[in-house]
Motif scaffolding. Sequence first.
Motif, short mmCIF file in Angstrom:
data_model
loop_
_atom_site.label_atom_id
_atom_site.label_comp_id
_atom_site.label_asym_id
_atom_site.label_seq_id
_atom_site.Cartn_x
_atom_site.Cartn_y
_atom_site.Cartn_z
N VAL A 257 0.83 -1.20 0.00
CA VAL A 257 0.00 0.00 0.00
C VAL A 257 0.87 1.25 0.00
O VAL A 257 0.61 2.21 -0.75
N GLU A 258 1.90 1.27 0.81
CA GLU A 258 2.78 2.43 0.86
C GLU A 258 3.47 2.66 -0.47
O GLU A 258 3.65 3.81 -0.90
N ARG A 259 3.84 1.58 -1.15
CA ARG A 259 4.49 1.72 -2.45
C ARG A 259 3.51 2.28 -3.49
O ARG A 259 3.88 3.14 -4.30
N LEU A 260 2.28 1.83 -3.46
CA LEU A 260 1.27 2.38 -4.37
C LEU A 260 1.05 3.86 -4.09
O LEU A 260 0.88 4.66 -5.03
N ASP A 261 1.04 4.24 -2.82
CA ASP A 261 0.87 5.65 -2.47
C ASP A 261 2.03 6.49 -3.04
O ASP A 261 1.81 7.60 -3.55
N ARG A 262 3.24 5.95 -2.95
CA ARG A 262 4.39 6.69 -3.47
C ARG A 262 4.32 6.83 -4.99
O ARG A 262 4.64 7.87 -5.56
N ILE A 263 3.89 5.76 -5.65
CA ILE A 263 3.75 5.80 -7.11
C ILE A 263 2.72 6.84 -7.52
O ILE A 263 2.96 7.66 -8.42
N GLU A 264 1.59 6.84 -6.84
CA GLU A 264 0.54 7.80 -7.18
C GLU A 264 0.98 9.23 -6.90
O GLU A 264 0.69 10.15 -7.67
N ALA A 265 1.70 9.44 -5.81
CA ALA A 265 2.18 10.78 -5.47
C ALA A 265 3.19 11.28 -6.49
O ALA A 265 3.28 12.50 -6.75
N ALA A 266 3.94 10.37 -7.10
CA ALA A 266 4.97 10.78 -8.06
C ALA A 266 4.42 11.00 -9.46
O ALA A 266 5.03 11.69 -10.27
N GLU A 267 3.26 10.45 -9.76
CA GLU A 267 2.72 10.53 -11.12
C GLU A 267 2.52 11.97 -11.62
O GLU A 267 2.92 12.28 -12.74
N PRO A 268 1.93 12.88 -10.85
CA PRO A 268 1.75 14.24 -11.37
C PRO A 268 3.07 14.92 -11.70
O PRO A 268 3.15 15.71 -12.64
N GLU A 269 4.13 14.63 -10.94
CA GLU A 269 5.43 15.24 -11.18
C GLU A 269 6.04 14.73 -12.49
O GLU A 269 6.73 15.44 -13.20
N ALA A 270 5.77 13.46 -12.80
CA ALA A 270 6.35 12.87 -14.00
C ALA A 270 5.57 13.28 -15.25
O ALA A 270 6.08 13.18 -16.36
N ALA A 271 4.34 13.71 -15.08
CA ALA A 271 3.50 14.03 -16.24
C ALA A 271 4.00 15.28 -16.94
O ALA A 271 4.59 16.15 -16.36
#
Length: 271
Positions: A257-271
Amino acid sequence: MWKDGESVMFRADGGWLEGKCHGPSPDTAPTIMMLHEGLGCVDLWRDFPRKLAEATRYGVFTYSRRGYGASDPAALPRPVDYMTREAVEVLPEVLGAIGFTEGILLGHSDGASIAAIYAGSIQDHRVRGLVLMAPHFFTEPMGLSAIAKAREAYETGDLRARLSKYHANVDNAFRGWNDAWLDPAFEHWNIEEVIAYIRVPVLAIQGVQDQYGTAAQIAALKEQSYNPVDVAMLENCGHAPFVEQPDRTLALLTEFVERLDRIEAAEPEAA
């Protein structure tokens, strides 16, 4: 209908199903939807859902499918494709009933198969990940043998008495599962085709000593998936990791769950 720590009855699958809520509601946090095994129900998850909600700070919802727990009985015999029907016809109703907005599908045994079918059959961007404990993608002789032994234990041993503590209509619960799996047509049951269509990260957990399925189930998932699959094979563990190794299982889930949260938090920055 969401009230932390309370049981609820709601309409789905043409009848009344029992559910239980843990942690924050779907409008305030992601939700982990837990799907039970072939003889499971809300109460047979024990205190694991509460611990999972506390560890992840997600909401956790458990429910009993028709025929199980305090839910309405199911029509018998169940068809060979009953898990597919649960995934594509019933689960969307349940998600709608609780107001699911985003989160994870977590299934055990039959529930894991249902979760995989849903993710591989329905495009639902609300689902961010899958946790599959002891999933079945095809039948194996050793698993069918164990299910045949369960029938003998039910008819001549104390299994019926033990299950009756958890299921209002214990014969409906047991026969619905056991008769379907021991139907000769079920030997050819196979849902591997859904694996390639899963588009979210997967955590697969299986006991090395699982009496109902071998590591071949997990190998099929790994080999046929186009998305990340993390695998945990637990030594000294049978079919129910959340019962036999609850601390290790909880730690694996929390990390996922923590890893999914980190992935989702990073997505807007990568876009």
